[in-house]
Scaffold this motif. Structure first.
Motif, mmCIF file in Angstrom:
data_model
loop_
_atom_site.group_PDB
_atom_site.id
_atom_site.type_symbol
_atom_site.label_atom_id
_atom_site.label_comp_id
_atom_site.label_asym_id
_atom_site.label_seq_id
_atom_site.Cartn_x
_atom_site.Cartn_y
_atom_site.Cartn_z
ATOM 1 N N HIS A 60 0.787 -1.144 0.035
ATOM 2 C CA HIS A 60 0.170 -0.174 0.038
ATOM 3 C C HIS A 60 0.885 1.123 -0.036
ATOM 4 N N ASN A 119 1.192 -2.700 -10.548
ATOM 5 C CA ASN A 119 -0.368 -2.295 -10.633
ATOM 6 C C ASN A 119 -0.812 -2.304 -12.238
ATOM 7 N N GLN A 139 -5.131 -3.715 -8.608
ATOM 8 C CA GLN A 139 -6.249 -2.630 -9.021
ATOM 9 C C GLN A 139 -6.050 -1.520 -8.384
ATOM 10 N N GLU A 141 -7.646 2.227 -7.011
ATOM 11 C CA GLU A 141 -9.000 2.966 -6.670
ATOM 12 C C GLU A 141 -8.967 4.461 -7.626
ATOM 13 N N ARG A 142 -10.261 4.717 -8.137
ATOM 14 C CA ARG A 142 -10.467 5.812 -8.846
ATOM 15 C C ARG A 142 -11.534 6.680 -8.153
ATOM 16 N N ASP A 143 -11.044 8.075 -8.239
ATOM 17 C CA ASP A 143 -12.090 9.172 -7.842
ATOM 18 C C ASP A 143 -13.415 9.164 -8.705
ATOM 19 N N ILE A 148 -7.032 7.802 -11.021
ATOM 20 C CA ILE A 148 -6.379 6.938 -9.790
ATOM 21 C C ILE A 148 -6.226 7.846 -8.452
ATOM 22 N N THR A 149 -6.227 7.225 -7.425
ATOM 23 C CA THR A 149 -6.074 7.990 -6.136
ATOM 24 C C THR A 149 -4.672 7.565 -5.461
ATOM 25 N N GLU A 151 -4.639 4.693 -3.933
ATOM 26 C CA GLU A 151 -5.025 3.625 -3.095
ATOM 27 C C GLU A 151 -5.234 2.385 -3.951
ATOM 28 N N ILE A 152 -5.180 1.069 -3.284
ATOM 29 C CA ILE A 152 -5.600 -0.205 -3.926
ATOM 30 C C ILE A 152 -7.029 -0.372 -3.720
ATOM 31 N N ARG A 153 -7.410 -0.907 -4.828
ATOM 32 C CA ARG A 153 -8.864 -1.590 -4.648
ATOM 33 C C ARG A 153 -8.850 -2.964 -4.555
ATOM 34 N N GLY A 154 -9.616 -3.464 -3.713
ATOM 35 C CA GLY A 154 -9.597 -4.914 -3.336
ATOM 36 C C GLY A 154 -8.425 -5.364 -2.779
#
Length: 228
Positions: A60, A119, A139, A141-143, A148-149, A151-154
């Motif tokens: 992260h 990523n 994956q 994270e998206r705003d 992309i932000t 951060e990791i999604r999932g």
């Protein structure tokens, strides 16, 4: 007579299908094009890479660090830079030995999937260039705008997370581990969890610890090319 199981071949990407680490190389590329400080960024990038090799990487923290320059530049500049990265760095790193191995599995009827701890921004174009449609990557994270932000999604597809993400991929297709004949090629001891989970583990260009373990367990060892 039982039905023939679907054959699925999973490949790690960095140092397995590529003789380089694409994540680290992207960081170096951002230095070269002036997006990151050549001293401070290189020091932190090298530190993270050593943590990865040691199996102690906080993914992260790393993804926040590795995507910062991209986030600040925005999607248009980022896409243009990645096109240059593919041309200047990745094109010469895609070796015939790797593409021939992938094609051999595809021609045998296997579903081929790249499973990587790098990523999706970095790896999606690389998977396409290798002729692989299925990609399991970290994956992002998206705003609200879709960008992309950091951060990791999932679940991140790293270490034991690769097993979880592959299980999700199988479930999405109505399969479980018992429904497929699975093979996994990897160079890294970081991927031990998934190597132990598949039917056929292949230690590919293995690091020292994985080579010793593969020898001990009688796993196939494939030296596809020299690492750089």
């Amino acid at each position: 007579m039982g039905l023939r199981k679907t054959s699925v071949t999973f490949f790690d990407l960095d140092h397995t299908l590529l003789p380089i680490d694409s994540d680290y190389s992207w960081g170096v590329f951002t230095q070269d094009i002036g997006w990151t400080d050549p001293v401070a960024f290189k020091r932190r990038n090298d530190e993270f890479f050593e943590h990865y090799k040691a199996g102690t990487l906080d993914i992260h923290d790393y993804v926040r660090f590795a995507t910062q320059a991209v986030r600040l530049r925005g999607p248009h500049e980022a896409a243009k830079a990645h096109e240059r990265f593919m041309h200047d760095v990745i094109a010469s790193a895609i070796r015939a030995e790797a593409t021939q191995l992938v094609r051999a599995h595809q021609q045998a009827g296997d579903i081929v999937v790249i499973v990587t701890a790098t990523n999706e921004f970095v790896t999606a174009p690389i998977a396409k260039a290798l002729g692989v449609d299925e990609l399991i990557a970290v994956q992002l994270e998206r705003d609200a705008s879709g960008w992309i932000t950091g951060e990791i999604r999932g679940v991140p597809s790293a270490r034991e997370g690769k097993v979880a993400r592959v299980a999700q991929w199988l479930e999405a297709r109505g399969w479980d581990w018992g429904a497929v004949e699975s093979t996994f090629y990897s160079d890294s001891i970081n991927d031990l969890a998934l190597l132990e989970h598949v039917n056929t583990p292949v230690a590919t260009n293995p690091d020292e610890r994985l080579r010793a373990l593969a020898t001990e367990r009688g796993w196939r060892i494939l030296d596809l090319f020299e690492k750089t």
